[in-house]
Enzyme design. Sequence first.
Site, PDB file in Angstrom:
ATOM      1  N   TRP A 311      15.253  -8.977 -20.263  1.00  0.00           N
ATOM      2  CA  TRP A 311      14.702 -10.483 -20.364  1.00  0.00           C
ATOM      3  C   TRP A 311      15.804 -11.407 -19.827  1.00  0.00           C
ATOM      4  O   TRP A 311      16.599 -11.795 -20.176  1.00  0.00           O
ATOM      5  CB  TRP A 311      13.860 -10.187 -21.490  1.00  0.00           C
ATOM      6  CG  TRP A 311      13.499  -9.907 -22.320  1.00  0.00           C
ATOM      7  CD1 TRP A 311      13.581  -8.325 -22.898  1.00  0.00           C
ATOM      8  CD2 TRP A 311      11.871  -8.942 -21.439  1.00  0.00           C
ATOM      9  NE1 TRP A 311      12.698  -7.333 -23.636  1.00  0.00           N
ATOM     10  CE2 TRP A 311      11.757  -7.148 -22.398  1.00  0.00           C
ATOM     11  CE3 TRP A 311      11.448  -9.157 -20.626  1.00  0.00           C
ATOM     12  CZ2 TRP A 311      10.583  -6.451 -22.359  1.00  0.00           C
ATOM     13  CZ3 TRP A 311      10.547  -8.195 -19.828  1.00  0.00           C
ATOM     14  CH2 TRP A 311       9.430  -6.523 -21.033  1.00  0.00           C
ATOM     15  N   ASN A 346     -10.421  -8.937 -19.628  1.00  0.00           N
ATOM     16  CA  ASN A 346      -9.475  -7.861 -19.890  1.00  0.00           C
ATOM     17  C   ASN A 346      -8.678  -7.545 -18.460  1.00  0.00           C
ATOM     18  O   ASN A 346      -7.200  -7.523 -18.173  1.00  0.00           O
ATOM     19  CB  ASN A 346     -10.357  -6.296 -20.218  1.00  0.00           C
ATOM     20  CG  ASN A 346      -9.435  -5.209 -20.343  1.00  0.00           C
ATOM     21  OD1 ASN A 346      -8.203  -5.098 -20.656  1.00  0.00           O
ATOM     22  ND2 ASN A 346      -9.210  -3.965 -19.382  1.00  0.00           N
ATOM     23  N   TRP A 364       7.673  -8.905 -23.716  1.00  0.00           N
ATOM     24  CA  TRP A 364       6.152  -8.791 -23.976  1.00  0.00           C
ATOM     25  C   TRP A 364       5.784  -9.392 -25.379  1.00  0.00           C
ATOM     26  O   TRP A 364       4.859 -10.084 -25.315  1.00  0.00           O
ATOM     27  CB  TRP A 364       5.950  -7.089 -24.059  1.00  0.00           C
ATOM     28  CG  TRP A 364       6.664  -7.012 -24.842  1.00  0.00           C
ATOM     29  CD1 TRP A 364       7.324  -5.402 -24.274  1.00  0.00           C
ATOM     30  CD2 TRP A 364       5.658  -6.098 -26.230  1.00  0.00           C
ATOM     31  NE1 TRP A 364       7.470  -4.628 -25.978  1.00  0.00           N
ATOM     32  CE2 TRP A 364       6.491  -5.264 -26.570  1.00  0.00           C
ATOM     33  CE3 TRP A 364       5.036  -7.036 -27.221  1.00  0.00           C
ATOM     34  CZ2 TRP A 364       7.074  -4.637 -28.229  1.00  0.00           C
ATOM     35  CZ3 TRP A 364       4.697  -6.588 -28.557  1.00  0.00           C
ATOM     36  CH2 TRP A 364       5.878  -5.029 -28.821  1.00  0.00           C
ATOM     37  N   TRP A 387       0.149  -4.937 -24.766  1.00  0.00           N
ATOM     38  CA  TRP A 387       0.416  -5.598 -23.872  1.00  0.00           C
ATOM     39  C   TRP A 387       2.204  -4.238 -23.768  1.00  0.00           C
ATOM     40  O   TRP A 387       2.783  -4.321 -23.046  1.00  0.00           O
ATOM     41  CB  TRP A 387       1.802  -6.383 -24.985  1.00  0.00           C
ATOM     42  CG  TRP A 387       1.106  -8.421 -25.238  1.00  0.00           C
ATOM     43  CD1 TRP A 387      -0.585  -8.607 -25.729  1.00  0.00           C
ATOM     44  CD2 TRP A 387       0.644  -9.089 -23.831  1.00  0.00           C
ATOM     45  NE1 TRP A 387      -0.849 -10.079 -25.095  1.00  0.00           N
ATOM     46  CE2 TRP A 387       0.174  -9.626 -24.416  1.00  0.00           C
ATOM     47  CE3 TRP A 387       1.994  -8.684 -23.115  1.00  0.00           C
ATOM     48  CZ2 TRP A 387       0.204 -11.142 -23.499  1.00  0.00           C
ATOM     49  CZ3 TRP A 387       2.510  -9.875 -22.352  1.00  0.00           C
ATOM     50  CH2 TRP A 387       1.434 -10.710 -22.216  1.00  0.00           C
TER      51      TRP A 387
END
Length: 482
Positions: A311, A346, A364, A387
């Site tokens: 990440w 959504n 996430w 997620w």
Amino acid sequence: MANDAAPPVILWFRKDLRLDDNQALTAAHRSGRPIIPLYISEPEAAGTGPLGAAQAWWLHHSLEALDRSLHKRHGRLMLASGEALEVLCALIKESAAEAVFWNRRYDPAGISIDARIKHELEKQAIEARSFGGQLLHEPSRLMTGNGTPYRVYTPFWRALEGGGEPEPPLDAPAKLRLASQPKSEVLGSWKLLPTKPDWAGDFVDLWTPGEEGAQQRLHAFVEDALEGYKENRDYPARPATSMLSPHLALGEISPARIWDATRGLSQRVPAADIVHFRKEIAWREFSYHLLFHFPRLASANWNDRFDGFEWRNNSGDFEAWRRGMTGYPIVDAGMRQLWRHGWMHNRVRMIVASFLIKDLMIDWRRGEAWFRDTLVDADPANNAASWQWVAGSGADASPFFRIFNPVLQGEKFDPDGDYVRTYVPELRELGPKYIHRPFEAPKSMLDEAGITLGQTYPKPIVDHASARNRALAAYKAIRDAA
Ligand code: FAD
């Protein structure tokens, strides 16, 4: 049968703040014993997970609403704070109650707290009974032919659909025998509402927390929006979905009541719409079954291959995402809808999550935590499962290489730009052609719309095409290492 001399039963409300279809309440009522309705504010340290600020706002109003319903039946909701076991033991001593009833919760921390409480109460010869009703089916009931939990949604749905109708919902008892009870804490002292600044000011325009608000929402949805749901539900500018999620998150309505409301409509509503809506309720169910069987889903990559993912976690990018200042209008509109109303459509949740994880390469879990703090419908199962679904690390997840293009998603699902204009007012004067790509608009057009990129609205913080390649390269690295 009422029994005046009977010792009371404590009804411990948790994420089931309703009188309708409440199995524990109905059982307490049927026992004929006087009921002490209790809500406990449990410390975060107990492991029930931090209560997000937006949901704290909701909880305050929901507890007030529940208290009002009980008041109509000549009782009050008792409020107490502290470790649940200690609170219960003190109340048992004070009230001479001989039983505690509650509806089950399915998050890992809640399960272990409840198991311990049940054990301790039984040791003291107190009747401790737990009930279902937060889900359509108990997680232990829906299993594959091999007796293992489902890991893939479609067979799960087939089993749910083919496994018989859920139990019909129970109506709220018209009258309740509520005990006069020991002193309650004062809700205001829990400080669940924001003060300075009051960022929840716009919530009241949209939401009516409490069981009555939930029933009204369900009724309005079935009457006005269920027909066409399958087609309309993906367009964030259309009022096409039920918006029942915050009511479900605190149990102001049960999934069985919702399911039941979609029965017997086939004369009026196309079957495809009813089935599609039920399939969404089943996604909630699937998330809970996953969390129950794989508790690590809440905080760790379900697929541990993602543990090696590199990440970037750039804090400036994260801040721009949180504030809705990425320069991609559909992402910014979503993040600002979240801030303004504590909720997001959504389709847009999927777009903003994909953007955070893949375009910005931010873990996430940071997005999940922000959603947990800002969503009125924050839900331990749905949030973590969704997620991880977007990240590609979850069960039956969307593959990592499916990376949403925020411009094309905006153009497809908000073709006129109405959703963007609602939440990103600085782009209001821009026509549909460039509303999702202001950075490509001719300068004359931007001038006419009063937009100066980099000043009145940000330039894109990343170039999507290069960000996409960067994400795919990082993904390839973990795939090759496996
Ligand atoms: P409707 O379309 O009317 O659906 C009815 C109900 O079905 C919802 O209230 C919800 O309980 C359930 N449902 C619908 N879609 C899903 C889904 N994809 N997954 C699981 N259940 C679903 N939902 C939450 O309730 N809490 C969360 O914290 C949450 N976090 C999310 C995070 C991300 C990144 C994503 C992509 C989705 C998340 N969702 C969450 C799922 C979904 O976005 C919301 O449930 C839905 O938008 C709620 O709006 P609605 O009630 O109008 O839905």
